[in-house]
Design a protein around this motif. Structure first.
Motif, short mmCIF file in Angstrom:
data_model
loop_
_atom_site.label_atom_id
_atom_site.label_comp_id
_atom_site.label_asym_id
_atom_site.label_seq_id
_atom_site.Cartn_x
_atom_site.Cartn_y
_atom_site.Cartn_z
N SER A 196 -46.64 44.88 21.49
CA SER A 196 -45.41 44.55 22.19
C SER A 196 -44.31 45.54 21.83
CB SER A 196 -44.97 43.13 21.83
OG SER A 196 -43.70 42.85 22.39
N PRO A 197 -43.51 45.98 22.78
CA PRO A 197 -42.36 46.84 22.46
C PRO A 197 -41.27 46.05 21.77
CG PRO A 197 -42.38 46.28 24.80
CD PRO A 197 -43.65 45.72 24.23
N ASP A 198 -40.14 46.68 21.52
CA ASP A 198 -39.06 46.00 20.80
C ASP A 198 -38.37 45.00 21.71
OD1 ASP A 198 -37.60 47.53 22.55
OD2 ASP A 198 -36.96 49.00 21.04
N CYS A 199 -37.40 44.30 21.12
CA CYS A 199 -36.73 43.23 21.85
C CYS A 199 -35.95 43.74 23.05
CB CYS A 199 -35.79 42.46 20.92
SG CYS A 199 -36.63 41.52 19.62
N GLN A 200 -35.35 44.93 22.88
CA GLN A 200 -34.54 45.44 23.98
C GLN A 200 -35.40 45.81 25.19
OE1 GLN A 200 -32.25 48.66 22.29
NE2 GLN A 200 -30.71 47.29 21.40
N SER A 201 -36.62 46.25 24.95
CA SER A 201 -37.52 46.62 26.05
C SER A 201 -38.27 45.42 26.61
CB SER A 201 -38.53 47.67 25.59
OG SER A 201 -37.85 48.82 25.16
N GLY A 202 -38.31 44.32 25.88
CA GLY A 202 -38.99 43.12 26.35
C GLY A 202 -40.11 42.73 25.41
N LEU A 203 -39.89 41.70 24.61
CA LEU A 203 -40.89 41.24 23.66
C LEU A 203 -41.97 40.47 24.39
CD1 LEU A 203 -41.55 41.06 20.58
CD2 LEU A 203 -40.45 38.81 20.64
N LEU A 204 -43.26 40.82 24.14
CA LEU A 204 -44.38 40.18 24.81
C LEU A 204 -45.01 39.16 23.88
CD1 LEU A 204 -46.40 39.90 27.16
CD2 LEU A 204 -47.73 41.76 26.12
N THR A 205 -45.10 37.89 24.35
CA THR A 205 -45.77 36.82 23.61
C THR A 205 -46.94 36.32 24.45
OG1 THR A 205 -43.70 36.15 22.56
CG2 THR A 205 -45.50 34.55 22.57
N VAL A 206 -48.09 36.19 23.80
CA VAL A 206 -49.30 35.70 24.47
C VAL A 206 -49.50 34.24 24.09
CG1 VAL A 206 -51.78 35.97 24.77
CG2 VAL A 206 -50.32 38.00 24.50
N VAL A 207 -49.65 33.36 25.13
CA VAL A 207 -49.90 31.93 24.90
C VAL A 207 -51.30 31.60 25.40
CG1 VAL A 207 -47.50 31.15 24.93
CG2 VAL A 207 -48.70 31.44 27.09
N THR A 208 -52.03 30.80 24.65
CA THR A 208 -53.39 30.38 25.02
C THR A 208 -53.51 28.87 24.83
OG1 THR A 208 -54.21 30.82 22.80
CG2 THR A 208 -54.39 32.60 24.43
N THR A 253 -36.17 39.19 25.99
CA THR A 253 -35.37 40.35 25.56
C THR A 253 -34.25 39.88 24.65
OG1 THR A 253 -33.95 40.18 27.52
CG2 THR A 253 -35.88 41.61 27.69
N GLY A 254 -33.79 40.81 23.80
CA GLY A 254 -32.71 40.51 22.87
C GLY A 254 -32.21 41.78 22.21
N LEU A 255 -31.14 41.64 21.46
CA LEU A 255 -30.55 42.76 20.73
C LEU A 255 -30.99 42.73 19.28
CD1 LEU A 255 -26.91 42.58 22.18
CD2 LEU A 255 -28.79 44.12 22.87
N PRO A 256 -30.89 43.85 18.57
CA PRO A 256 -31.26 43.86 17.14
C PRO A 256 -30.51 42.78 16.39
CG PRO A 256 -30.98 46.10 17.92
CD PRO A 256 -30.52 45.23 19.02
N GLY A 257 -31.23 42.05 15.59
CA GLY A 257 -30.65 40.97 14.81
C GLY A 257 -30.68 39.62 15.50
N ASP A 258 -31.01 39.58 16.83
CA ASP A 258 -31.07 38.30 17.53
C ASP A 258 -32.35 37.55 17.15
OD1 ASP A 258 -28.74 38.93 18.79
OD2 ASP A 258 -29.67 39.49 20.70
N THR A 259 -32.24 36.23 17.20
CA THR A 259 -33.43 35.39 17.00
C THR A 259 -33.82 34.80 18.34
OG1 THR A 259 -32.76 34.84 14.74
CG2 THR A 259 -34.38 33.38 15.81
N LEU A 260 -35.04 35.17 18.81
CA LEU A 260 -35.53 34.69 20.10
C LEU A 260 -36.32 33.38 19.88
CD1 LEU A 260 -36.76 38.08 21.63
CD2 LEU A 260 -34.51 37.00 21.79
N THR A 261 -35.89 32.32 20.57
CA THR A 261 -36.56 31.03 20.45
C THR A 261 -37.03 30.57 21.84
OG1 THR A 261 -34.49 29.83 20.71
CG2 THR A 261 -35.16 30.38 18.47
N GLY A 262 -37.71 29.45 21.86
CA GLY A 262 -38.18 28.89 23.14
C GLY A 262 -39.63 28.44 23.03
N TRP A 263 -40.18 27.96 24.14
CA TRP A 263 -41.57 27.51 24.13
C TRP A 263 -42.17 27.64 25.53
CZ3 TRP A 263 -41.73 23.76 27.72
CH2 TRP A 263 -40.61 22.95 27.92
N ARG A 264 -43.49 27.59 25.55
CA ARG A 264 -44.27 27.54 26.79
C ARG A 264 -45.27 26.40 26.63
NH1 ARG A 264 -40.97 30.18 28.85
NH2 ARG A 264 -41.19 32.02 30.17
N ARG A 265 -45.51 25.67 27.74
CA ARG A 265 -46.53 24.61 27.72
C ARG A 265 -47.36 24.70 29.00
NH1 ARG A 265 -43.64 18.84 28.03
NH2 ARG A 265 -42.94 19.54 25.98
#
Length: 290
Positions: A196-208, A253-265
């Motif tokens: 995954s690239p950095d937060c500014q380019s778009g953080l990729l999370t895989v859910v299974t 996406t986010g800036l340096p130092g940001d905490t990205l939260t959330g969920w997928r179901r």
């Protein structure tokens, strides 16, 4: 030979007194008056007016104007409206004395005859009915009226129709409908992809999510996010009872130092509706190297 007697004149024993002369005169005047009235009536004549096609009420008015009267009426079947004058008796133009009665013939609706059922129709209608012995040739139908019992009538439910032992049910032309398989969800996970690239380019999370089905069928599903977004519905054909893994991607996406939260179901749409537990992946965006 006339005999002169005081106060009377007689001829062969017939005497006429003064009072008798007055009576004779009265009779003569009455006869002359009646005769004159009869002659006057005979001289006063009128013609029967043309009444064919008019109503009875209008015919009576015209008869009155012609110094004639309605002597009676009778009805005959006709296609003309009810009450229309068909003819007169005497006929139109007849010379009649004043006050003579005229008979009107009025129209009435034509009665439709009842349908006649012939022998051939009776035989055709009773074809196929059983013949009873001792009744002669041809089918017979006995109709018997059974009086209803007094008091309350009890009702009973007839047993369902059954087929004889040893026979199979009739074959249906429709193929049997397969049962709906059961569906349940096993464990799932959400992990940041290594590439995954950095937060500014778009953080990729895989859910299974592991999904199990008790039989074959079409599995339709979609991913639901904590931000209210949903992915397009997908369908996967499952050939037999098995467990399959459903995979999805989640970009933030986010800036340096940001905490990205959330969920997928995972949401199962068919063969049954089912929703999995939220799969969370909290991520702290790193600060750039100095």
């Amino acid at each position: 030979m006339l005999k002169h007697v005081e106060g009377q004149v007689s001829s062969d024993g017939i005497a006429v007194t003064g009072l008798g002369k007055v009576g004779v005169a009265v009779v003569l005047v009455f006869l002359v008056g009646v005769g004159g009235y009869w002659v006057f009536q005979q001289l006063q004549k009128s013609q029967v007016p043309p009444l064919v096609g008019v109503s009875r009420a209008e015919a009576e008015k015209q008869l009155t104007r012609a110094h004639l009267v309605l002597g009676g009426f009778r009805e005959e079947e006709s296609g003309e409206p009810k009450g229309t004058v068909l003819r007169t008796e005497p006929g139109i133009g007849s010379n009649l004395a004043y006050g003579t009665g005229v008979t009107l013939v009025l129209a009435k609706p034509v009665e439709q005859p009842a349908p006649q059922i012939g022998i051939a129709q009776l035989k055709a209608g009773t074809a196929g009915l059983p013949q009873l012995p001792g009744r002669g040739a041809g089918p017979h139908v006995d109709v018997r009226v059974i009086p209803a019992p007094a008091g309350p009538v009890s009702r009973r439910t007839l047993p369902p129709a059954t087929r004889p032992i040893g026979t199979s049910p009739p074959e249906s032309s429709q193929p049997p409908v397969p049962p709906v398989p059961e569906v349940w969800l096993d464990e799932g996970s959400a992990e940041t992809a290594p590439e995954s690239p950095d937060c500014q380019s778009g953080l990729l999370t895989v859910v299974t999510q592991r999904v199990s089905m008790s039989g074959p069928g079409a599995l339709t599903f979609q991913w639901v996010g904590s931000d209210g977004t949903t992915t397009p519905a997908e369908t996967r054909e499952i050939g037999a009872a098995s467990t399959t893994v459903v995979r999805g991607e989640w970009r933030r996406t986010g800036l340096p130092g940001d905490t990205l939260t959330g969920w997928r179901r995972l949401a199962i749409l068919s063969p049954k509706q089912l929703t999995g537990d939220p799969l969370t992946d909290d991520h702290v965006c790193p600060q750039p190297a100095t």
